[in-house]
Design a protein around this motif. Structure first.
Motif, short mmCIF file in Angstrom:
data_model
loop_
_atom_site.label_atom_id
_atom_site.label_comp_id
_atom_site.label_asym_id
_atom_site.label_seq_id
_atom_site.Cartn_x
_atom_site.Cartn_y
_atom_site.Cartn_z
N LYS A 1 0.90 -1.17 -0.01
CA LYS A 1 0.03 -0.02 -0.02
C LYS A 1 0.92 1.29 -0.02
O LYS A 1 1.60 1.39 0.81
N CYS A 2 0.68 2.11 -0.99
CA CYS A 2 1.15 3.22 -1.26
C CYS A 2 0.99 4.24 -0.04
O CYS A 2 -0.28 4.12 0.65
N ARG A 3 1.62 5.39 0.23
CA ARG A 3 1.27 6.36 1.25
C ARG A 3 -0.10 7.15 1.01
O ARG A 3 -0.72 7.78 1.68
N CYS A 4 -0.58 6.88 -0.21
CA CYS A 4 -1.51 7.71 -0.86
C CYS A 4 -2.71 7.12 -0.40
O CYS A 4 -4.01 7.40 -0.80
N GLY A 5 -2.51 5.51 -0.42
CA GLY A 5 -3.84 4.63 -0.13
C GLY A 5 -3.75 3.55 -1.17
O GLY A 5 -4.63 2.57 -1.14
N PHE B 1 6.75 3.82 -3.73
CA PHE B 1 5.26 4.32 -4.07
C PHE B 1 4.44 3.71 -5.06
O PHE B 1 5.17 2.83 -6.01
N CYS B 2 3.39 4.10 -5.33
CA CYS B 2 2.55 3.59 -6.63
C CYS B 2 3.18 4.24 -7.74
O CYS B 2 3.84 5.34 -7.58
N SER B 3 2.65 3.63 -8.92
CA SER B 3 3.22 4.33 -10.16
C SER B 3 2.80 5.75 -10.21
O SER B 3 3.41 6.64 -10.75
N ARG B 4 1.53 6.18 -9.74
CA ARG B 4 1.05 7.63 -9.90
C ARG B 4 1.90 8.43 -9.03
O ARG B 4 2.18 9.45 -9.46
N CYS B 5 2.09 8.07 -7.79
CA CYS B 5 2.93 9.09 -7.07
C CYS B 5 4.28 9.31 -7.49
O CYS B 5 4.86 10.00 -7.50
N TYR B 6 4.73 7.85 -7.84
CA TYR B 6 6.23 7.88 -8.54
C TYR B 6 6.42 8.70 -9.68
O TYR B 6 7.35 9.38 -9.84
ZN LIG Z 1 0.74 6.70 -4.43
#
Ligand SMILES: [Zn+2]
Length: 77
Positions: A21-25, A34-39
């Motif tokens: 789970k990424c910090r964004c949820g 991170f998830c790819s979006r955050c990355y």
């Molecule tokens: Zn994320």
């Protein structure tokens, strides 16, 4: 400054790194910070630095990334 002891922050960061789970949820790949979006929301310079190892600058890079993501407003769940 070059303390080799594992700090609470490091424990938390490791747990996050090994989690799904990424910090964004959102879901992320285990082993990725991170998830790819955050990355992909991160500046290129910071993306490359996420490959630093624990105790070799990773924690500081993570803190900078988190700040950037929060500033962009993508840190919300
Ligand atoms: Zn994320």
């Amino acid at each position: 400054m070059n303390d080799t002891q594992t700090t609470e922050t490091q424990v938390e960061l490791l747990a996050e790194l090994n989690g799904a789970k990424c910090r964004c949820g959102k879901k992320k790949q285990t082993g990725n910070t991170f998830c790819s979006r955050c990355y992909h929301a991160l500046p290129f310079g910071l993306q490359g630095q996420l490959y630093l190892r624990f105790g070799q600058g990773y924690e500081a890079v993570y803190a900078r990334c988190a700040k950037k993501l929060d500033a962009k407003g993508s840190g919300r769940a």
